[in-house]
Design an enzyme around this catalytic site. Structure first.
Site, PDB file in Angstrom:
ATOM      1  N   MET A   1     -28.080 101.210  51.411  1.00  0.00           N
ATOM      2  CA  MET A   1     -26.977 100.485  52.507  1.00  0.00           C
ATOM      3  C   MET A   1     -25.706 100.215  51.803  1.00  0.00           C
ATOM      4  SD  MET A   1     -29.580  98.201  54.758  1.00  0.00           S
ATOM      5  CE  MET A   1     -30.508  99.005  56.286  1.00  0.00           C
TER       6      MET A   1
ATOM      7  N   ARG B   1     -34.115  95.438  52.698  1.00  0.00           N
ATOM      8  CA  ARG B   1     -33.607  94.365  53.181  1.00  0.00           C
ATOM      9  C   ARG B   1     -34.979  93.607  53.686  1.00  0.00           C
ATOM     10  NH1 ARG B   1     -30.345  95.562  58.654  1.00  0.00           N
ATOM     11  NH2 ARG B   1     -31.969  95.238  60.271  1.00  0.00           N
TER      12      ARG B   1
ATOM     13  N   ARG C   1     -21.867  99.399  53.878  1.00  0.00           N
ATOM     14  CA  ARG C   1     -20.739 100.074  54.617  1.00  0.00           C
ATOM     15  C   ARG C   1     -19.539 100.114  53.768  1.00  0.00           C
ATOM     16  NH1 ARG C   1     -21.011  96.824  58.768  1.00  0.00           N
ATOM     17  NH2 ARG C   1     -22.311  98.300  60.091  1.00  0.00           N
TER      18      ARG C   1
ATOM     19  N   THR D   1     -26.486  87.766  53.236  1.00  0.00           N
ATOM     20  CA  THR D   1     -26.269  89.311  53.381  1.00  0.00           C
ATOM     21  C   THR D   1     -26.574  90.047  52.304  1.00  0.00           C
ATOM     22  OG1 THR D   1     -24.449  91.003  53.738  1.00  0.00           O
ATOM     23  CG2 THR D   1     -23.735  89.109  52.653  1.00  0.00           C
ATOM     24  N   ILE D   2     -27.332  91.020  52.296  1.00  0.00           N
ATOM     25  CA  ILE D   2     -27.704  91.774  51.278  1.00  0.00           C
ATOM     26  C   ILE D   2     -26.498  92.587  50.785  1.00  0.00           C
ATOM     27  CG2 ILE D   2     -30.291  92.221  51.987  1.00  0.00           C
ATOM     28  CD1 ILE D   2     -29.406  95.105  52.882  1.00  0.00           C
ATOM     29  N   ASP D   3     -25.458  92.816  51.764  1.00  0.00           N
ATOM     30  CA  ASP D   3     -24.080  93.570  51.152  1.00  0.00           C
ATOM     31  C   ASP D   3     -23.625  92.869  49.918  1.00  0.00           C
ATOM     32  OD1 ASP D   3     -24.730  95.919  52.983  1.00  0.00           O
ATOM     33  OD2 ASP D   3     -23.817  94.702  54.485  1.00  0.00           O
TER      34      ASP D   3
END
EC number: 2.7.1.90
Length: 412
Positions: A189, A300, A191, A143-145
């Site tokens: 990005m 991403r 959330r 996950t890039i998050d």
């Protein structure tokens, strides 16, 4: 556990990254060489490929093409966003998965993804245990998050962070060429976790980045934001802002004008349009020239700015998943643990229970965010910097990237 022989299935799920296929390579290449694994199958579009009996025979692929996966962005086997019901509520999908597993004698299942993917992985693992079907299930992080619980960082994050920081440094140069000032707002990005937006501060640490950085870990105050921007614009004649798409007001509502738009398969709001919204507000308030930039998918899939460290660790995570499963371990996700040896960054793998990882988000520590809630502190920079190191030798043809071209031969 006893020695276990059988086929394996590998699937990719959730949002792509520039190194997710490096993890795929780690799993596939390792599994193809292991005598305990009789067949290596790739699921088309993640768990949907299992449910639809759409599986690729990975032994049919050219080894040189498989190696190119290390430098190929996005999900080579196809991804999905599919939420499986709780098996106690509806076990239809699980019965179908078990049917497919038995059909191909699948005894190893590797699933590559983020929070929701680990939830899927966890549910399948627990169901197989419940019905007494021996199958070793391992989660491979992605996950890039950077918000997976229990791991120091996630494959994909470093390359996205490097892309963001580099892009901010480039935009910084462009935004200062005219004799009239400009406010530039860059939407990034993220959330609920601000790791990516915080990465923009790497550019500032090297003298060419945002003046202000806003993360979703703290409440957003529009009046204070406008005051911050106006103050810096008056002082410098220019102002650059990096803002996470998920910033929210004190009541929890997203600042993004798209907060009421469609959701993905897991019920998450599809955010976007924030840079444009804030640009309009700033323009109305200050009268300055304002430009809103949304990095969107570029952050991403920008494999041309990938971190070699990220690629190597992504491969390592896939390899570790196979090796641990063959050794008798199941119901785990591969995680990373950092240490420093003689002052040098070192990353090693560790294993985390899937139950602990599933649907738990890791956020930026509050102490890494400044008191004014408009930037990050030095520990954040120190955390990210080792991860973005190294320039991969990207294969090219006529100066354009040469990505993997898989045959994707369906299994018979």
């Amino acid at each position: 556990m006893s020695e276990l022989k059988g086929a394996c299935i590998f699937g990719q799920s959730g949002g792509p990254t520039s190194v997710i296929n490096a993890s795929a390579y780690g799993v596939i290449a390792t599994a193809l060489k292991d005598p305990h694994i009789t067949r290596v199958l790739g699921a088309e579009h993640g768990i949907k490929g299992v449910l639809n009996d759409r599986l690729f025979d990975m032994s049919q692929e050219d080894p040189a093409e498989l190696e190119l996966l290390k430098y190929t962005p996005s999900s080579a086997l196809g991804s999905c966003r599919y939420k499986m019901a709780d098996p106690d509520v509806d076990d239809t999908d699980y019965k179908r998965i078990l049917e497919i597993f038995k059909k191909y004698d699948v005894r190893y299942f590797f699933y590559n993804g983020g929070n929701d993917s680990m939830d899927t992985c966890n549910k399948i693992s627990k169901y197989m245990q419940k019905v007494g079907y021996e199958c070793r299930v391992m989660g491979v992080p992605k996950t890039i998050d950077n918000d997976l619980f229990g791991t120091d960082h996630c494959p994909g994050f470093a390359s996205a962070a490097k892309y963001i920081a580099t892009s901010c440094m480039e935009v910084y140069q462009d935004a200062r060429v005219y004799d009239t000032g400009m406010v530039c707002i860059i939407e990034i990005m993220g959330r609920h976790a601000g790791w990516l937006a915080g990465a923009a501060a790497l550019a500032s640490a090297y003298g060419a980045g945002p003046d202000l950085v806003y993360l979703p870990e703290v409440d957003f105050d529009m009046d204070q934001f406008l005051a911050d921007v106006e103050r810096i614009y008056k002082e410098k004649g220019n102002c650059m802002v990096a803002v996470s798409e998920g910033i929210h007001y004190a009541d929890g509502s997203f600042v993004s004008e798209a907060k009421t738009s469609a959701t993905d398969g897991f019920g998450h709001a599809q955010l976007g349009g924030l840079a444009s919204l804030l640009a309009n507000v700033v323009k109305e308030k200050t009268g300055a020239k304002v430009r809103g930039i949304e990095l969107s998918l570029l952050q991403r899939c920008g494999a041309h700015l990938a971190s070699e460290t990220d690629i190597e660790e992504a491969v390592m995570s896939g390899k570790a998943a196979v090796e641990n499963a063959v050794a008798g371990i199941t119901d785990r996700m591969v995680g990373f643990e950092r240490s420093y040896e003689n002052g040098q960054y070192v990353c090693k793998t560790k294993l985390l229970p899937l139950t602990d990882v599933a649907n738990t988000e890791k956020k930026v520590p509050i102490e890494w965010i400044n008191a004014a809630h408009n930037n990050v502190e030095k520990p954040f920079i120190d955390y990210v910097l080792p991860l973005i190191q190294g320039e991969p030798k990207l294969p090219k043809v006529d100066s354009l990237p040469r990505f993997a071209k898989l045959k994707k031969v369906l299994v018979k």
